[in-house]
Motif scaffolding. Sequence first.
Motif, PDB file in Angstrom:
ATOM      1  N   PRO A  68      39.781  46.799  92.930  1.00 42.87           N
ATOM      2  CA  PRO A  68      39.769  47.250  91.522  1.00 42.87           C
ATOM      3  C   PRO A  68      41.087  47.879  91.082  1.00 42.87           C
ATOM      4  O   PRO A  68      41.493  47.739  89.923  1.00 42.87           O
ATOM      5  CB  PRO A  68      38.620  48.268  91.447  1.00 42.87           C
ATOM      6  CG  PRO A  68      38.121  48.473  92.825  1.00 42.87           C
ATOM      7  CD  PRO A  68      38.681  47.408  93.702  1.00 42.87           C
ATOM      8  N   LEU A  69      41.783  48.560  92.019  1.00 44.38           N
ATOM      9  CA  LEU A  69      43.064  49.157  91.621  1.00 44.38           C
ATOM     10  C   LEU A  69      44.089  48.074  91.304  1.00 44.38           C
ATOM     11  O   LEU A  69      44.906  48.220  90.386  1.00 44.38           O
ATOM     12  CB  LEU A  69      43.598  50.118  92.706  1.00 44.38           C
ATOM     13  CG  LEU A  69      44.795  50.962  92.259  1.00 44.38           C
ATOM     14  CD1 LEU A  69      44.438  51.878  91.084  1.00 44.38           C
ATOM     15  CD2 LEU A  69      45.362  51.802  93.393  1.00 44.38           C
ATOM     16  N   ARG A  70      44.035  46.945  92.049  1.00 42.70           N
ATOM     17  CA  ARG A  70      44.926  45.824  91.723  1.00 42.70           C
ATOM     18  C   ARG A  70      44.717  45.376  90.276  1.00 42.70           C
ATOM     19  O   ARG A  70      45.663  45.109  89.548  1.00 42.70           O
ATOM     20  CB  ARG A  70      44.590  44.609  92.608  1.00 42.70           C
ATOM     21  CG  ARG A  70      45.226  44.603  93.957  1.00 42.70           C
ATOM     22  CD  ARG A  70      45.042  43.200  94.554  1.00 42.70           C
ATOM     23  NE  ARG A  70      44.829  43.215  95.985  1.00 42.70           N
ATOM     24  CZ  ARG A  70      45.773  43.442  96.870  1.00 42.70           C
ATOM     25  NH1 ARG A  70      46.991  43.666  96.481  1.00 42.70           N
ATOM     26  NH2 ARG A  70      45.501  43.451  98.150  1.00 42.70           N
ATOM     27  N   ARG A  71      43.435  45.310  89.870  1.00 41.21           N
ATOM     28  CA  ARG A  71      43.140  44.807  88.524  1.00 41.21           C
ATOM     29  C   ARG A  71      43.595  45.800  87.464  1.00 41.21           C
ATOM     30  O   ARG A  71      44.156  45.429  86.436  1.00 41.21           O
ATOM     31  CB  ARG A  71      41.642  44.519  88.409  1.00 41.21           C
ATOM     32  CG  ARG A  71      41.272  43.336  89.290  1.00 41.21           C
ATOM     33  CD  ARG A  71      39.830  43.313  89.674  1.00 41.21           C
ATOM     34  NE  ARG A  71      38.950  43.061  88.551  1.00 41.21           N
ATOM     35  CZ  ARG A  71      37.622  43.046  88.642  1.00 41.21           C
ATOM     36  NH1 ARG A  71      37.034  43.270  89.813  1.00 41.21           N
ATOM     37  NH2 ARG A  71      36.895  42.802  87.592  1.00 41.21           N
ATOM     38  N   LEU A  72      43.356  47.092  87.736  1.00 42.11           N
ATOM     39  CA  LEU A  72      43.796  48.119  86.777  1.00 42.11           C
ATOM     40  C   LEU A  72      45.315  48.104  86.620  1.00 42.11           C
ATOM     41  O   LEU A  72      45.851  48.150  85.507  1.00 42.11           O
ATOM     42  CB  LEU A  72      43.342  49.503  87.251  1.00 42.11           C
ATOM     43  CG  LEU A  72      43.654  50.634  86.272  1.00 42.11           C
ATOM     44  CD1 LEU A  72      42.567  50.734  85.212  1.00 42.11           C
ATOM     45  CD2 LEU A  72      43.804  51.966  86.979  1.00 42.11           C
ATOM     46  N   MET A  73      46.033  47.989  87.757  1.00 47.48           N
ATOM     47  CA  MET A  73      47.493  48.005  87.708  1.00 47.48           C
ATOM     48  C   MET A  73      48.032  46.780  86.968  1.00 47.48           C
ATOM     49  O   MET A  73      49.004  46.878  86.217  1.00 47.48           O
ATOM     50  CB  MET A  73      48.090  48.073  89.123  1.00 47.48           C
ATOM     51  CG  MET A  73      47.860  49.397  89.827  1.00 47.48           C
ATOM     52  SD  MET A  73      48.482  50.824  88.921  1.00 47.48           S
ATOM     53  CE  MET A  73      50.243  50.603  89.018  1.00 47.48           C
ATOM     54  N   ARG A  74      47.366  45.628  87.172  1.00 54.57           N
ATOM     55  CA  ARG A  74      47.802  44.413  86.466  1.00 54.57           C
ATOM     56  C   ARG A  74      47.679  44.600  84.964  1.00 54.57           C
ATOM     57  O   ARG A  74      48.557  44.251  84.198  1.00 54.57           O
ATOM     58  CB  ARG A  74      46.933  43.227  86.909  1.00 54.57           C
ATOM     59  CG  ARG A  74      47.656  42.303  87.859  1.00 54.57           C
ATOM     60  CD  ARG A  74      47.029  40.945  87.979  1.00 54.57           C
ATOM     61  NE  ARG A  74      45.596  40.882  87.857  1.00 54.57           N
ATOM     62  CZ  ARG A  74      44.744  40.636  88.856  1.00 54.57           C
ATOM     63  NH1 ARG A  74      45.194  40.442  90.067  1.00 54.57           N
ATOM     64  NH2 ARG A  74      43.455  40.555  88.640  1.00 54.57           N
ATOM     65  N   MET A  75      46.560  45.222  84.556  1.00 51.77           N
ATOM     66  CA  MET A  75      46.363  45.433  83.121  1.00 51.77           C
ATOM     67  C   MET A  75      47.385  46.440  82.569  1.00 51.77           C
ATOM     68  O   MET A  75      47.977  46.234  81.512  1.00 51.77           O
ATOM     69  CB  MET A  75      44.942  45.957  82.877  1.00 51.77           C
ATOM     70  CG  MET A  75      44.640  46.094  81.411  1.00 51.77           C
ATOM     71  SD  MET A  75      43.395  47.343  81.117  1.00 51.77           S
ATOM     72  CE  MET A  75      44.177  48.250  79.825  1.00 51.77           C
ATOM     73  N   LEU A  76      47.601  47.521  83.315  1.00 54.33           N
ATOM     74  CA  LEU A  76      48.539  48.541  82.829  1.00 54.33           C
ATOM     75  C   LEU A  76      49.964  47.994  82.775  1.00 54.33           C
ATOM     76  O   LEU A  76      50.761  48.392  81.914  1.00 54.33           O
ATOM     77  CB  LEU A  76      48.455  49.797  83.705  1.00 54.33           C
ATOM     78  CG  LEU A  76      47.177  50.621  83.490  1.00 54.33           C
ATOM     79  CD1 LEU A  76      47.045  51.697  84.555  1.00 54.33           C
ATOM     80  CD2 LEU A  76      47.165  51.264  82.102  1.00 54.33           C
ATOM     81  N   ALA A  77      50.291  47.089  83.700  1.00 58.34           N
ATOM     82  CA  ALA A  77      51.626  46.478  83.664  1.00 58.34           C
ATOM     83  C   ALA A  77      51.728  45.537  82.462  1.00 58.34           C
ATOM     84  O   ALA A  77      52.759  45.484  81.789  1.00 58.34           O
ATOM     85  CB  ALA A  77      51.899  45.731  84.962  1.00 58.34           C
TER      86      ALA A  77
END
Length: 362
Positions: A68-77
Amino acid sequence: MEQYWDDDDLLVAAQSDLWNHLFVFLKSMSLKCAVELGIPDAIHRHSGPVSVPDLVAALSLPAARLPPLRRLMRMLAFSRLFTRQTSEAAAGGEEEDLYGLTPTSRLLVDDAGGRRSLAPFVRAMLDPVHTAPCLHVGDWFKAADGAATPFEAVHGSVIWGVTRSNPEFNAVFNEGMAADGTFIMDVIVRKCGHVFRGLRSLVDVGGGTGAAAGIVAEAFPHIKCAVLDLPQVVQGLPADGPVDFVAGSMFERVPPADAVMLKWILHDWDDEVCVRILQKCKEAIPSREAGGKVIVVEQVTGSSPEEKSTEMQHFFDVWMMILTGGRERDEQEWCKIFTEAGFSDYKIAATLGLRSVIEVFP
Ligand SMILES: C[S@@+](CC[C@H](N)C(=O)[O-])C[C@H]1O[C@@H](n2cnc3c(N)ncnc32)[C@H](O)[C@@H]1O
Ligand SMILES: COc1cc(-c2oc3cc(O)cc(O)c3c(=O)c2O)cc(OC)c1O
């Protein structure tokens, strides 16, 4: 109209736009999460772009939170809060995205003694005490119970009543305001220090815990700086620092000084109350010839040609409508208030991003 609905491209574009309106809150909520986890600080400490597995380790998160952190970071980037680059796969290993700071997320890093971190401001503005009223604006419009704001309808009290009765929120709110105060006053003294030159004393009315006044005192050590704010804000603050704290109400008495500063105060109130506050400030300062002035730091709406700034000015206006019953104003509206309070002249000394520094003369 008929024709519009017959065009499938327009129809689908309209639905995308609707989704954008619908889900844009996820931007704020993901920002809140990033600040709560301390992601900007962790990237900063890593001193270079960091992979998500390294972030999980640095933040001591459970291993199960890696995907889930990968997905959050992708969105924030994608929203440009962080940079994202794909690293070369190590021999036999998987490719890993690496995340770095952008100028925006750099503002959330707690370095230089926390001086420039705006993370406390994010925490304050996205605290449930603030966000809950935003979910009840429709109910407030329909209700006939007379609550002046959605904030009052939800919390049963004005914001200053909540800061008095809820010490946790009081601390979060004051820390948030102080973070912003430090940030913007640093810029103000650099960009328009002339506004303070020649002053012997200054009182920051509603100056919170003294962050802004502290910056003025540091930049101009000969100016005697004081803060007037409510007892729940100033009680317990150090009495031996560069700023004197006075507990009281601006509706009763403003301590005398060459200049009074009102930073982000008047937009909390309606026109009639602003006039009363300014009249109290006028009683506290000497004549223009003797150096008297009020320094107002506020938005002047309509002053920016950029669409993004204008949208933010509308956001602020609605934010004030929800929280305090105040409003943002254009130059004509400011001029009317200054004149009604008995001031003879004003000058917009500088406009820094969304806020202007206005000198108001008796
Ligand atoms: C929006 S905050 C602005 C704080 C600070 N000037 C800044 O820009 O960060 C409004 C401030 O007004 C203070 N305040 C509210 N009512 C007041 C009153 N009657 N007298 C003095 N200060 C008051 C609040 O406690 C709060 O610190
Ligand atoms: C200083 O920069 C900002 C301030 C604010 C802001 O937020 C609040 C919140 C609240 O509960 C009561 C208040 O009186 C205020 C303010 O007066 C105030 O200025 C909000 C911002 O962004 C939305 C700021 O950037």
